[in-house]
Design a protein around this motif. Structure first.
Motif, PDB file in Angstrom:
ATOM      1  N   SER A   1      20.940  -4.443   1.359  1.00  7.78           N
ATOM      2  CA  SER A   1      22.044  -5.175   2.100  1.00  7.78           C
ATOM      3  C   SER A   1      23.121  -5.694   1.318  1.00  7.78           C
ATOM      4  O   SER A   1      23.114  -5.635   0.074  1.00  7.78           O
ATOM      5  CB  SER A   1      21.729  -6.227   3.134  1.00  7.78           C
TER       6      SER A   1
ATOM      7  N   ASN B   1      22.670  -3.263  12.558  1.00  3.14           N
ATOM      8  CA  ASN B   1      21.196  -2.957  11.782  1.00  3.14           C
ATOM      9  C   ASN B   1      21.090  -1.480  11.833  1.00  3.14           C
ATOM     10  O   ASN B   1      20.893  -0.746  13.093  1.00  3.14           O
ATOM     11  CB  ASN B   1      20.180  -3.464  12.831  1.00  3.14           C
TER      12      ASN B   1
ATOM     13  N   TYR C   1      15.029  -1.832   1.253  1.00  3.47           N
ATOM     14  CA  TYR C   1      16.276  -2.013   1.983  1.00  3.47           C
ATOM     15  C   TYR C   1      17.057  -2.435   0.793  1.00  3.47           C
ATOM     16  O   TYR C   1      17.179  -3.002  -0.019  1.00  3.47           O
ATOM     17  CB  TYR C   1      16.022  -2.760   3.087  1.00  3.47           C
TER      18      TYR C   1
ATOM     19  N   LEU D   1      18.834   0.143   9.686  1.00  2.00           N
ATOM     20  CA  LEU D   1      17.840   0.061   8.772  1.00  2.00           C
ATOM     21  C   LEU D   1      16.926   1.352   9.009  1.00  2.00           C
ATOM     22  O   LEU D   1      16.754   1.442   9.995  1.00  2.00           O
ATOM     23  CB  LEU D   1      16.797  -1.093   8.416  1.00  2.00           C
TER      24      LEU D   1
END
Length: 264
Positions: free
Chosen positions: A211, A177, A209, A179
Motif C-alpha cells: 500500500s 480496494n 500486499y 487487492l
C-alpha cells in the motif's frame, strides 16, 4: 382577527412552487419553469376548499386529488409509479418544511410554562417565511443527494464458508480496494476480524500486499462462495483486517472488482 386571502394565496403559491422545485431537483425530473409555475398555481387554488362546508375526510380526499393533479401539471404523466413517486416526495418535502416552520413559530411566537403555551407577541412574518424556506429546502436537497450517493455503495454480503456456515455483513464498495492474490488472481474482500468466528478462520493463507504507506502479508481465507445482490461467486478471498473500518454500520470493504459482478 383579520385574514388577508391574497397574502395567504401568495404564500401558498410560493410554498408550492418551492416544493415542486425541490422535487424537480431531488428526482432530476428536468421539468421546465412554466410547468412548475402551473403546478403552483393549481396548488394555490386548494384554498377554495377551506371555505367550503365539507368534512375533514372529504377535504383530505380533495387534497390527495389536487396533489395528483399538481404533480401531473408540473412533471407530466408517464405512468402511475412515476406520478406517485412525485407525490410522495412532494409530501415529504412539505412535511419537512412545514415541521421546521412550525418549530420556528413555536420557538419565536410562543413561550411556555410547563405544558401551557401562551403567545409572546412576536410571530414569523411572510417575508421571513419566504427567505428561510428556500434555505431549508436547499439543505434538504443537499442531504438527500449526499445520502443517495453514499448509500449507493452499501451492499449486503453473504459469505458461505467451507463448513457451510454463513454470515451476512453490511459491506461498502470501495473502488480503492484493488487487492489481488498474485497466485490465484482472486480479488480480496476485507472483513473486520471481530465479524468472523474463530471456526471460520481455519487454514488461512497469507497474501503479500503493498500500500502507499505499508506492505506485508495479509491473512486471508478462501470461502466456499460469496453472494452480492443475488450474484454468487467463488472468485474472491476474504482478507482479515485487525483494524476497524469506522464507516457507519460497515464491517466489510468490497473489492473494486465487485463492480464487474454486481447487476446493473
Amino acid at each position: 382577527m383579520t385574514i388577508y386571502i391574497d397574502l395567504i394565496a401568495l404564500l401558498n403559491f410560493a410554498m408550492d412552487f418551492l416544493l415542486l422545485i425541490t422535487v424537480n431537483l431531488t428526482l432530476k425530473r428536468n421539468a421546465n419553469i412554466k410547468r412548475l409555475l402551473l403546478g403552483a398555481v393549481i396548488g394555490s387554488l386548494t384554498l377554495i376548499f377551506l371555505f367550503l362546508p365539507i368534512s375533514n375526510i372529504t377535504l383530505f380526499i380533495f387534497k390527495i386529488i389536487m396533489s395528483f393533479i399538481i404533480c401531473i401539471a408540473a412533471f407530466s404523466w408517464k405512468d402511475l409509479h412515476y406520478t406517485i413517486e412525485n407525490m410522495i416526495y412532494f409530501y415529504m418535502s412539505g412535511t419537512i418544511l412545514g415541521g421546521f416552520l412550525y418549530y420556528l413559530n413555536l420557538e419565536f411566537s410562543y413561550k411556555h410554562d410547563g405544558i401551557v403555551f401562551f403567545h409572546h407577541g412576536l410571530s414569523i412574518n411572510f417575508l421571513f417565511l419566504i427567505i428561510v424556506s428556500p434555505l431549508v429546502l436547499y439543505i434538504y436537497i443537499r442531504s438527500q443527494k449526499k445520502m443517495k450517493s453514499q448509500y449507493a455503495h452499501y451492499h449486503k454480503l453473504i459469505i458461505t464458508f467451507k463448513n457451510n456456515t454463513q454470515i451476512t455483513l453490511n459491506a461498502f464498495l470501495d473502488t480503492g480496494n484493488k487487492l489481488i492474490d498474485p497466485i490465484t488472481q482472486k480479488a480480496i474482500i476485507l472483513v473486520e476480524k471481530k465479524a468472523l468466528k474463530e471456526e471460520n478462520i481455519r487454514s488461512p493463507i497469507y497474501v503479500p500486499y503493498n500500500s502507499l504507506n505499508n506492505h506485508g502479508l495479509l491473512k486471508c481465507i478462501a470461502p466456499k462462495k460469496v453472494e452480492i445482490k443475488g450474484v454468487q461467486s467463488r472468485n474472491y478471498l476474504i482478507g482479515i483486517s485487525d483494524e476497524e473500518f469506522h464507516i457507519n454500520g460497515i464491517s466489510c470493504i468490497l473489492n473494486s472488482k465487485c463492480l464487474e459482478d454486481l447487476p446493473c
